[in-house]
Design a protein around this motif. Sequence first.
Motif, short mmCIF file in Angstrom:
data_model
loop_
_atom_site.label_atom_id
_atom_site.label_comp_id
_atom_site.label_asym_id
_atom_site.label_seq_id
_atom_site.Cartn_x
_atom_site.Cartn_y
_atom_site.Cartn_z
N LEU A 192 37.84 61.60 -24.54
CA LEU A 192 38.63 61.45 -23.54
C LEU A 192 39.22 60.62 -23.24
O LEU A 192 37.97 59.82 -22.62
N ALA A 193 40.84 60.12 -22.48
CA ALA A 193 40.15 58.60 -22.28
C ALA A 193 39.21 58.06 -20.26
O ALA A 193 38.91 57.38 -20.21
N LYS A 194 39.68 59.97 -20.06
CA LYS A 194 38.75 59.28 -19.19
C LYS A 194 37.55 59.62 -18.43
O LYS A 194 36.59 59.15 -17.39
N ASP A 195 37.34 59.69 -19.69
CA ASP A 195 35.34 60.17 -19.85
C ASP A 195 34.83 59.00 -20.43
O ASP A 195 34.07 59.17 -20.69
N LYS B 209 39.56 69.56 -24.75
CA LYS B 209 38.74 69.80 -23.52
C LYS B 209 37.23 69.91 -24.27
O LYS B 209 36.99 69.94 -25.19
N GLU C 232 32.23 59.32 -25.84
CA GLU C 232 32.84 58.78 -24.73
C GLU C 232 30.97 58.55 -25.02
O GLU C 232 31.09 57.60 -24.20
N SER D 281 42.61 57.60 -27.79
CA SER D 281 43.34 56.92 -27.68
C SER D 281 43.46 55.39 -27.00
O SER D 281 44.23 54.51 -27.49
#
Length: 262
Positions: A95-98, A262, A196, A150
């Motif tokens: 995930l981009a946020k991680d 997720k 990540e 991403s």
Amino acid sequence: MSNKIVWITGASSGIGAALAESFAREGARLILTARNLEKLKGVREKCLNYTNECDVYAADLSLSSDIEQVVKKVQERHKVIDVLVNNAGMSQRSLAKDTSIDIDRKLMELNFFGAVYLTKLVLPGMLNNQSGHIVAVSSIVGKFGFPLRSAYSASKHAIQGFYESLRAELAFDNINVTIVSPGRIKTEISKNALTERGVKHGEMDPGQANGMDADACARKIIKAIKADKKDVLVGGKELMMVHIYKYLPALYNKMVNKINSK
């Protein structure tokens, strides 16, 4: 392709290795580059069943210094490159946020800047000869965004933009540019994708496990090069996503939003 000098990056496995063998069957004179020299030697042995010339050079194409060194070695042996296939690359499953910016940069360095820098160093020879063909292996996620990819998707969007622009600039120099966007091809790319934490994902995506065989993909790419295709999609039913994104954006958004990321 008989007697053409063809340089393929990312040639130690997957699409690159399949391309090497397919070009060898065509009688091309090969230059193969990847990080793993032992794997490259294994590919070379297969290629030498069909061609008399197959040079291998180990290099990390995310490093400018490695690119400069390998170009110098190749140019000492070959004054002309007829076909340059920029295939080296790495995917992502995070995930981009991680995902740290360092991993984003690592993907961009290999997938985008590595291909661009090698192209810029090979291009003067092609311009001098007013002849050549540059191939950029992108991805269907270079056409649209997709969860868990991403940075990978961004790097392939960048490939699309750069090589479309380059094609227009070279329109009157007798140098062709083909952008190849594979879908699900049965290779190790998902296993080698970065998480990540910057380690290998280590798992084969179910869709990819049932994807097009790499040898069939390679044959389609060579067919596209021969026909001077500008932009070609290679894969199975997953290619419909490109058309859904373009013509039915609401449906595209609904589909990608349902994907479990997720």
